[in-house]
Design a protein around this motif. Structure first.
Motif, PDB file in Angstrom:
ATOM      1  N   ASP A 191      30.724  -4.446  10.690  1.00  0.00           N
ATOM      2  CA  ASP A 191      31.546  -4.532  11.895  1.00  0.00           C
ATOM      3  C   ASP A 191      30.717  -4.093  13.091  1.00  0.00           C
ATOM      4  O   ASP A 191      30.306  -2.936  13.200  1.00  0.00           O
ATOM      5  N   SER A 192      30.478  -5.017  14.006  1.00  0.00           N
ATOM      6  CA  SER A 192      29.740  -4.695  15.225  1.00  0.00           C
ATOM      7  C   SER A 192      30.650  -4.582  16.438  1.00  0.00           C
ATOM      8  O   SER A 192      30.196  -4.577  17.564  1.00  0.00           O
ATOM      9  N   THR A 193      31.973  -4.485  16.199  1.00  0.00           N
ATOM     10  CA  THR A 193      32.915  -4.349  17.301  1.00  0.00           C
ATOM     11  C   THR A 193      33.116  -2.877  17.642  1.00  0.00           C
ATOM     12  O   THR A 193      32.740  -1.979  16.899  1.00  0.00           O
ATOM     13  N   ASP A 231      36.458 -13.791  10.698  1.00  0.00           N
ATOM     14  CA  ASP A 231      36.135 -13.509  12.090  1.00  0.00           C
ATOM     15  C   ASP A 231      35.154 -14.576  12.556  1.00  0.00           C
ATOM     16  O   ASP A 231      33.969 -14.539  12.206  1.00  0.00           O
ATOM     17  N   LYS A 232      35.620 -15.533  13.325  1.00  0.00           N
ATOM     18  CA  LYS A 232      34.780 -16.643  13.763  1.00  0.00           C
ATOM     19  C   LYS A 232      33.696 -16.209  14.749  1.00  0.00           C
ATOM     20  O   LYS A 232      32.746 -16.950  14.983  1.00  0.00           O
ATOM     21  N   ASN A 233      33.846 -15.005  15.307  1.00  0.00           N
ATOM     22  CA  ASN A 233      32.824 -14.490  16.217  1.00  0.00           C
ATOM     23  C   ASN A 233      31.656 -13.837  15.470  1.00  0.00           C
ATOM     24  O   ASN A 233      30.715 -13.361  16.106  1.00  0.00           O
ATOM     25  N   SER A 234      31.765 -13.786  14.141  1.00  0.00           N
ATOM     26  CA  SER A 234      30.689 -13.270  13.278  1.00  0.00           C
ATOM     27  C   SER A 234      30.380 -11.796  13.517  1.00  0.00           C
ATOM     28  O   SER A 234      29.288 -11.336  13.237  1.00  0.00           O
ATOM     29  N   LYS A 235      31.349 -11.049  14.024  1.00  0.00           N
ATOM     30  CA  LYS A 235      31.134  -9.624  14.247  1.00  0.00           C
ATOM     31  C   LYS A 235      31.642  -8.774  13.087  1.00  0.00           C
ATOM     32  O   LYS A 235      31.218  -7.630  12.920  1.00  0.00           O
ATOM     33  N   ASN A 260      27.935 -13.642   8.205  1.00  0.00           N
ATOM     34  CA  ASN A 260      29.298 -13.500   8.689  1.00  0.00           C
ATOM     35  C   ASN A 260      29.693 -14.691   9.548  1.00  0.00           C
ATOM     36  O   ASN A 260      28.877 -15.272  10.254  1.00  0.00           O
ATOM     37  N   GLY A 261      30.976 -15.032   9.507  1.00  0.00           N
ATOM     38  CA  GLY A 261      31.494 -16.106  10.332  1.00  0.00           C
ATOM     39  C   GLY A 261      31.288 -17.490   9.766  1.00  0.00           C
ATOM     40  O   GLY A 261      31.775 -18.473  10.336  1.00  0.00           O
ATOM     41  N   ARG A 262      30.570 -17.629   8.649  1.00  0.00           N
ATOM     42  CA  ARG A 262      30.320 -18.932   8.044  1.00  0.00           C
ATOM     43  C   ARG A 262      31.414 -19.311   7.048  1.00  0.00           C
ATOM     44  O   ARG A 262      31.920 -20.428   7.060  1.00  0.00           O
TER      45      ARG A 262
END
Length: 294
Positions: free
Chosen positions: A48-50, A221-225, A255-257
């Motif tokens: 998680d980069s959020t 998470d489509k933003n790949s975060k 992530n996000g794929r």
């Protein structure tokens, strides 16, 4: 200390010691080494980069999550359903002659109260190849202690109602938080939020590679975060402090794929199996065998 690696499709093991179950509190455990080989299909944990991931976490926010250890190493997560029952993914506890234990009541991946596993019941339709119906109920001892100020609390199953795609759900565990340049595992439990996805859209992502049935639920998470990583299986997907799903797997590394796939505990058949099995498993008591007369 010797280190033994066992790698096969869909699994990653490291053996660095064995837990001594005779002590009530586990103060220190060996952790998995930072390096690992590459796999096309890997156990996951949320990366998680959020900003949500940077918030301090209290054990009372995640008192229903337990740490499942395999041969002394943090391996999967589980969720407390009652004072003696934990639910997790079946492939987390699918090996014979392996020492599994459970740690509870701590954010640390190295500490917690030790619970031995008395019995494991996997869903009768669990398929270890396709990971469909990937659920198991575990009976533990000693029992969890509930109440005001206690470090363990059960979580109820989510009611079988529709949840709109895009709804953010909570997901937590002790799996890795970084894979590049080396795998990094957190010292403490991490929780993130990930949006729910419809089964139809999830199937479009996976096409023929994975069959998305009514027993599954997806998140992406489509933003790949936010995405899963090594060691995430069995972790709870939660909405409003109710259990929605149990993490099963995700194909791919980035992530996000591809969506994260959970077993949906709102499914009527799965829900019935959980409730009926919980009633039966708590009634089973081991009695000493009578002495035979010569």
């Amino acid at each position: 200390m010797t280190l033994r690696w066992c790698c096969k499709v869909g699994e990653y093991y490291s053996h660095e010691g064995r837990v001594r179950s005779s002590i009530p509190i586990l103060n220190k455990l060996c952790t998995r080494p930072e390096g690992s080989s590459n796999h096309q299909f890997r156990k996951k944990r949320l990366i998680d980069s959020t900003s949500y991931a940077d918030r301090p976490l209290s054990i009372f926010q995640a008192s229903y999550i337990v740490n499942i250890l395999r041969s002394g190493v943090s391996y999967c997560s589980g969720t407390i359903l009652s004072n003696s029952i934990v639910i997790t993914a079946a492939n987390c506890v699918n090996e014979r002659n392996v020492n599994y234990i459970i740690l509870s009541g701590s954010l640390s991946r190295h500490q917690g109260k030790i619970h031995i596993i008395k019995r494991i019941l996997k869903h009768p339709r669990f398929n270890p190849r396709t990971l469909t119906y990937n659920l198991a109920l575990i009976r533990v001892f000693p029992y969890f202690q509930f109440g005001l100020g206690k470090l363990n609390q059960p979580i109820p199953l989510h009611s079988p109602v529709y949840i709109r795609p895009g709804t953010p759900l909570s997901f937590g565990g002790w799996g890795c938080v970084r894979t590049i340049p080396k795998i990094l595992f957190p010292d403490e439990l991490k929780m993130s939020r990930i949006p729910l996805m419809s089964r139809q859209l999830c199937q479009q992502y996976y096409r023929e590679a994975v069959q998305i049935g009514e027993e599954t639920i997806c998140a992406l998470d489509k933003n790949s975060k936010v995405g899963s990583c090594l060691g995430d299986e069995g972790g709870p997907l939660v909405r409003n402090y109710e259990l929605v799903g149990v993490f099963s797997f995700r194909k791919g590394i980035l992530n996000g794929r591809n969506p994260e796939i959970f077993t949906d505990v709102r499914n009527p058949g799965i829900r019935q199996w959980i409730t009926s099995t919980m009633q039966n498993i708590t009634m089973w008591v081991s009695y000493p065998r009578p002495h035979r007369k010569n």
